[in-house]
Write a protein that holds these residues in place. Structure first.
Motif, short mmCIF file in Angstrom:
data_model
loop_
_atom_site.label_atom_id
_atom_site.label_comp_id
_atom_site.label_asym_id
_atom_site.label_seq_id
_atom_site.Cartn_x
_atom_site.Cartn_y
_atom_site.Cartn_z
N LYS A 119 0.83 -1.21 0.00
CA LYS A 119 0.00 0.00 0.00
C LYS A 119 0.86 1.25 0.00
N LEU A 120 1.89 1.25 0.84
CA LEU A 120 2.77 2.43 0.91
C LEU A 120 3.56 2.60 -0.39
N GLY A 121 3.95 1.47 -0.99
CA GLY A 121 4.66 1.54 -2.26
C GLY A 121 3.78 2.10 -3.37
N LEU A 122 2.53 1.63 -3.43
CA LEU A 122 1.59 2.12 -4.43
C LEU A 122 1.25 3.59 -4.21
N GLN A 123 1.17 4.00 -2.95
CA GLN A 123 0.92 5.42 -2.65
C GLN A 123 2.09 6.27 -3.14
N CYS A 124 3.30 5.76 -2.98
CA CYS A 124 4.49 6.51 -3.37
C CYS A 124 4.52 6.74 -4.88
N ILE A 125 4.10 5.75 -5.67
CA ILE A 125 4.13 5.90 -7.12
C ILE A 125 2.82 6.43 -7.68
N GLY A 126 1.84 6.69 -6.79
CA GLY A 126 0.59 7.32 -7.21
C GLY A 126 -0.47 6.36 -7.73
N MET A 127 -0.28 5.05 -7.53
CA MET A 127 -1.22 4.07 -8.08
C MET A 127 -2.21 3.51 -7.06
N HIS A 128 -2.09 3.89 -5.81
CA HIS A 128 -3.01 3.36 -4.80
C HIS A 128 -4.40 3.96 -5.01
N GLU A 129 -5.35 3.11 -5.43
CA GLU A 129 -6.74 3.51 -5.68
C GLU A 129 -6.84 4.65 -6.70
N TYR A 220 10.63 6.14 -13.58
CA TYR A 220 9.37 5.82 -12.91
C TYR A 220 9.20 4.31 -12.79
N PHE A 221 9.49 3.57 -13.86
CA PHE A 221 9.34 2.12 -13.82
C PHE A 221 10.36 1.47 -12.89
N ASP A 222 11.55 2.03 -12.82
CA ASP A 222 12.54 1.53 -11.86
C ASP A 222 12.02 1.68 -10.43
N ALA A 223 11.40 2.83 -10.15
CA ALA A 223 10.83 3.07 -8.82
C ALA A 223 9.66 2.13 -8.57
N TRP A 224 8.83 1.93 -9.57
CA TRP A 224 7.66 1.05 -9.46
C TRP A 224 8.09 -0.36 -9.07
N GLN A 225 9.07 -0.89 -9.80
CA GLN A 225 9.53 -2.25 -9.51
C GLN A 225 10.18 -2.34 -8.13
N ALA A 226 10.92 -1.29 -7.76
CA ALA A 226 11.64 -1.33 -6.48
C ALA A 226 10.69 -1.22 -5.29
N LEU A 227 9.61 -0.45 -5.42
CA LEU A 227 8.75 -0.14 -4.27
C LEU A 227 7.52 -1.03 -4.16
N LEU A 228 7.19 -1.75 -5.22
CA LEU A 228 5.90 -2.45 -5.27
C LEU A 228 5.71 -3.45 -4.14
N ILE A 229 6.75 -4.19 -3.77
CA ILE A 229 6.58 -5.24 -2.75
C ILE A 229 7.49 -5.03 -1.55
N LYS A 230 7.97 -3.80 -1.36
CA LYS A 230 8.81 -3.54 -0.19
C LYS A 230 7.98 -3.61 1.09
N PRO A 231 8.56 -4.13 2.19
CA PRO A 231 7.84 -4.16 3.47
C PRO A 231 7.65 -2.74 4.01
N ASP A 232 6.67 -2.56 4.90
CA ASP A 232 6.33 -1.23 5.41
C ASP A 232 7.51 -0.56 6.10
N ILE A 233 8.37 -1.36 6.76
CA ILE A 233 9.49 -0.77 7.49
C ILE A 233 10.44 -0.03 6.55
N PHE A 234 10.48 -0.43 5.27
CA PHE A 234 11.33 0.22 4.29
C PHE A 234 10.98 1.70 4.17
N PHE A 235 9.69 2.03 4.27
CA PHE A 235 9.23 3.41 4.07
C PHE A 235 9.37 4.27 5.32
N LYS A 236 9.86 3.67 6.40
CA LYS A 236 10.13 4.45 7.60
C LYS A 236 11.55 5.01 7.60
#
Length: 352
Positions: A119-129, A220-236
């Motif tokens: 969810k946090l990864g999708l929010q970061c790239i603008g794709m969450h909902e 953008y695609f590099d970021a998408w692939q990197a962030l898509l399945i990262k655990p929540d702790i990564f975004f802290k």
């Protein structure tokens, strides 16, 4: 005497069983139950894939995706287990399907419920909902889908062939822009520019800097692939994802400038029916209150970035394989000359 010894009524059970026995038995029972659970769990899936191995399998599976990236990890599992397999991502069973007939079967059915992803990864790239590619809100996804369906079918599809052919001719005339000092052509960049130009001509129709936008799309695609399945702790830990956040912002800012110009043109247009396209339909839906501005911007961004990454890479490998098989290349050229000759290609030619 023997009967009395065997009759538990005559004795206190605690005097026969040592006091330490229950304490020693409990861990054994728990371990037995755990092994039974693992055994039953592994027996529930007949789909090929890595073993569960008492929970180690899911950890290794997810770790491989984090380490190798989604594309490389999928290729690895394809080689090991085939075109249809089961892995674990974030502890959840996930199917990897690379067989075209299987994908066609799935996409034609309405059992869609959500897309995996942080969810946090999708929010970061603008794709969450927002948008359509990884929008994991089924209701919002169903709201935006008709706009994409209309743009990618019917008259739009017929026009797409002509626009793509014209764009390819234009870019071949400017081949020096993607040719290095040694005389080699960067074919992938060429195809990405053609795809971006085609998408822009069909769906947005605002002049843009292809070279700059293509680079931003790759970031953008590099970021998408990197962030898509990262655990929540990564975004802290901000410094870990700061560079990806910047790549996303660079593209979104560039696209928003183009959309702002599109809004300005729509507001001054006297006959909207003459300039209707994908972006115009979305902007009008926003004015009616059907979509939010953020969702409209994300939908337009996704329509522009989709082909430069997927279609261009597919075409690149097709050309690569054709070049390695001269007999196939000769047969293709002969067929094109037989069906089309010297005239321009048409949509009806595709089936021939």
């Amino acid at each position: 005497m023997v009967l009395e010894m065997l009759n538990p009524i005559h004795y206190n059970i605690t005097s026969i069983v040592p006091e330490a026995m229950p304490a020693a038995t409990m861990p054994v029972l728990l371990l037995t139950g755990l092994f039974l659970l693992v055994w039953n769990y592994e027996g529930t899936s007949s789909i090929p894939g890595p073993g569960y191995c008492m929970g180690i399998g899911p950890l290794i599976s997810h770790g491989r995706f984090l380490w190798m990236g989604i594309g490389s990890a999928c290729n690895y599992y394809n080689r090991v287990y085939g075109e249809f397999m089961r892995v674990w991502i974030s502890g959840e069973e996930t199917l990897i399907i690379s067989k075209s007939s299987s994908m066609f079967h799935i996409m034609k059915h309405n059992h869609y419920s959500s897309r995996f992803g942080s969810k946090l990864g999708l929010q970061c790239i603008g794709m969450h909902e927002k948008g359509i590619i990884f929008n994991n809100n089924p209701e919002l996804w169903k709201t935006t889908r008709p706009f994409f369906m209309k743009a990618l079918s019917g008259p739009g599809l017929v026009r797409m062939v002509t626009v793509c052919a014209e764009s390819l001719k234009t870019h071949l005339d400017r081949l020096e822009e993607v040719t290095n000092e040694s005389g080699y052509v960067d074919v992938l960049t060429l195809l990405r520019r053609v795809m971006l130009d085609t998408s822009n001509t069909l769906f947005l129709r605002i002049p843009l800097d292809e070279s700059a936008i293509v680079v931003k799309i790759q970031g953008y695609f590099d970021a998408w692939q990197a962030l898509l399945i990262k655990p929540d702790i990564f975004f802290k830990i901000s410094w870990l994802y700061k560079k990806y956040e910047k790549s996303v912002k660079d593209l979104k800012d560039a696209i928003e400038v183009l959309i702002a110009e599109k809004r300005r043109r729509i507001s001054t247009e006297e006959k909207l029916e003459e300039c209707m396209d994908f972006a115009t339909e979305l902007i009008l839906a926003e004015k009616r209150g059907d979509l939010t501005r953020e969702n409209v911007n994300q939908c337009i961004l996704e329509m522009l970035i989709a082909a430069p990454d997927t279609m261009s890479v597919s075409l690149f490998f097709m050309l690569f394989l054709i070049a390695k098989h001269p007999n196939v290349e000769e047969a293709i050229i002969k067929e094109i000359q037989t069906v089309i000759g010297e005239r321009d290609i048409k949509i009806d030619d595709i089936q021939k």
